[in-house]
Scaffold this motif. Structure first.
Motif, PDB file in Angstrom:
ATOM      1  N   LEU A   4      22.141  82.688  11.715  1.00  0.00           N
ATOM      2  CA  LEU A   4      22.880  81.630  12.394  1.00  0.00           C
ATOM      3  C   LEU A   4      21.888  80.983  13.346  1.00  0.00           C
ATOM      4  O   LEU A   4      21.294  81.659  14.192  1.00  0.00           O
ATOM      5  N   VAL A   5      21.673  79.686  13.154  1.00  0.00           N
ATOM      6  CA  VAL A   5      20.628  78.977  13.888  1.00  0.00           C
ATOM      7  C   VAL A   5      21.256  78.165  15.019  1.00  0.00           C
ATOM      8  O   VAL A   5      22.171  77.359  14.775  1.00  0.00           O
ATOM      9  N   SER A   6      20.753  78.352  16.220  1.00  0.00           N
ATOM     10  CA  SER A   6      21.291  77.622  17.373  1.00  0.00           C
ATOM     11  C   SER A   6      20.865  76.150  17.284  1.00  0.00           C
ATOM     12  O   SER A   6      19.688  75.831  17.166  1.00  0.00           O
ATOM     13  N   ALA A   7      21.854  75.254  17.322  1.00  0.00           N
ATOM     14  CA  ALA A   7      21.583  73.825  17.167  1.00  0.00           C
ATOM     15  C   ALA A   7      20.967  73.218  18.432  1.00  0.00           C
ATOM     16  O   ALA A   7      20.419  72.120  18.387  1.00  0.00           O
ATOM     17  N   ARG A   8      21.037  73.926  19.536  1.00  0.00           N
ATOM     18  CA  ARG A   8      20.538  73.397  20.818  1.00  0.00           C
ATOM     19  C   ARG A   8      20.300  74.547  21.788  1.00  0.00           C
ATOM     20  O   ARG A   8      20.667  75.692  21.497  1.00  0.00           O
TER      21      ARG A   8
END
Ligand code: AVJ
Length: 331
Positions: free
Chosen positions: A258-262
């Motif tokens: 899960l990649v943090s968008a910010r």
């Protein structure tokens, strides 16, 4: 496989104690330099539903390929299961694949489904009792990777273990080896294990299987954040994270992240966790093997590799392993 479980609403004061395993696992995983969350927590009620949906996706070949292998070779696979024997399934869920084998077993046997979900076990027992009136179904509600006590009155019977679905792929090979040894010791001398193992193939096929066009796998991955919000009072913003699947050829595994968008901060159980833009939470590994690589893990764990069945495209494999009668084979 179904691992739906009901955990108590976390009282965050308990997060430091052993009382809420989920809270502890989340806090430990998100405190690491490289953030992780254990994949076993995917399977709450919603996650189990989403996984069922995944198994029907055109891109997700493992379930239908394994089912086809079991159908094509059911007679061969069950061939030796005779009267009074025991079929033990680790992480049985709905026991749907088991029916392919049970349909072919003429003799009267006992079936021991092991699963953490009480409702999945109850549903399966009810369905199987109707379909196979002669079958002695003895469910065990337990985590199959922990100590399991087989029913004492059945202990001396010859046993076949069943571990389909390539669940073994969630573990690194060294942990897979430990689990296989544990199964061998639990089943005992002379027992068999029928185990489904996903195979190495074109990375594009692998990545599509874990990053489908309809976004079901993304929803499955992101559901973990909803679960943390709901059960641990977290404040994850779902739109703050994106699903990513990749294949690491050196490690031979698909990884889900899960990649943090910010840049953001998330509070869970009163603790604050910082996420940099593009920082990832590693949520799952799915190891892929060649036939020989898997046989090697099996051998190292004490099993003798006997037969193996694959599909015409060599996408998936079903192995038959034997736990030796005298002592344990090594090497
Ligand atoms: C249930 C562990 C076999 O690794 O393919 C499917 C889980 N994760 N899509 C797998 C899963 C994303 C699945 N196993």
């Amino acid at each position: 496989m179904s691992r739906a479980q009901t955990l108590p609403k976390a009282s965050c004061a308990h997060a430091d104690t052993l009382e809420n395993e989920f809270a502890r696992a989340v806090i430990t995983g998100l405190s690491k330099e490289k953030k992780t969350l254990p994949c076993r927590y995917f399977y709450d009620a919603r996650g189990s539903e989403l996984f069922e949906d995944i198994t029907r996706l055109p891109e997700y070949y493992p379930t239908r390929t394994e089912t086809q292998i079991l159908r094509d070779h059911a007679a061969d696979i069950v061939g030796e299961i005779g009267d009074g024997e025991l079929l033990v399934e680790f992480g049985s869920g709905s026991s749907l694949k088991t029916e392919i084998l049970l349909d072919r077993i003429a003799s009267s046997i006992a079936y021991v489904p092991i699963d953490v979900s009480e409702t999945a076990l109850a549903d399966a027992k009810c369905r199987l009792a109707k379909r196979y009136p002669e079958l002695d179904v003895r469910p065990i509600e337990a985590d199959f990777s922990r100590a399991i006590a087989l029913p004492a009155d059945l202990a001396s019977r010859r046993k076949t273990g069943f571990f389909p679905g390539s669940t073994i792929g969630n573990l690194a090979p060294s942990d897979a080896q430990s689990l296989l040894s544990f199964f061998g010791r639990a089943l005992g001398e002379g027992s068999r294990l029928i185990i489904g193992v996903d195979l190495k193939k074109d990375p594009r096929v692998l990545i599509e299987a874990y990053d489908d066009a309809a976004g079901v796998t993304a929803a499955f991955n992101l559901n973990l954040l909803h679960r943390i919000n709901r059960e641990l009072g977290g404040d994850f913003d779902e739109r703050g994270f994106r699903h990513r699947a990749l294949y690491d050829p050196a490690k031979g595994r698909v990884e889900m992240h899960l990649v943090s968008a910010r840049n953001q901060r998330v509070v869970i159980c009163g603790r604050s966790f910082r996420f940099r833009e593009n920082e990832t939470i590693h949520t799952e590994n799915s190891y892929k093997y060649t036939l020989d690589q898997f046989r090697e893990v099996a051998r190292a764990s004490g099993w003798n590799a006997k037969r193996v069945w694959t599909d015409a495209n060599n996408r998936f494999s079903v192995h038959e392993l034997i736990w030796p009668k005298t002592g344990r084979s090594v090497g």
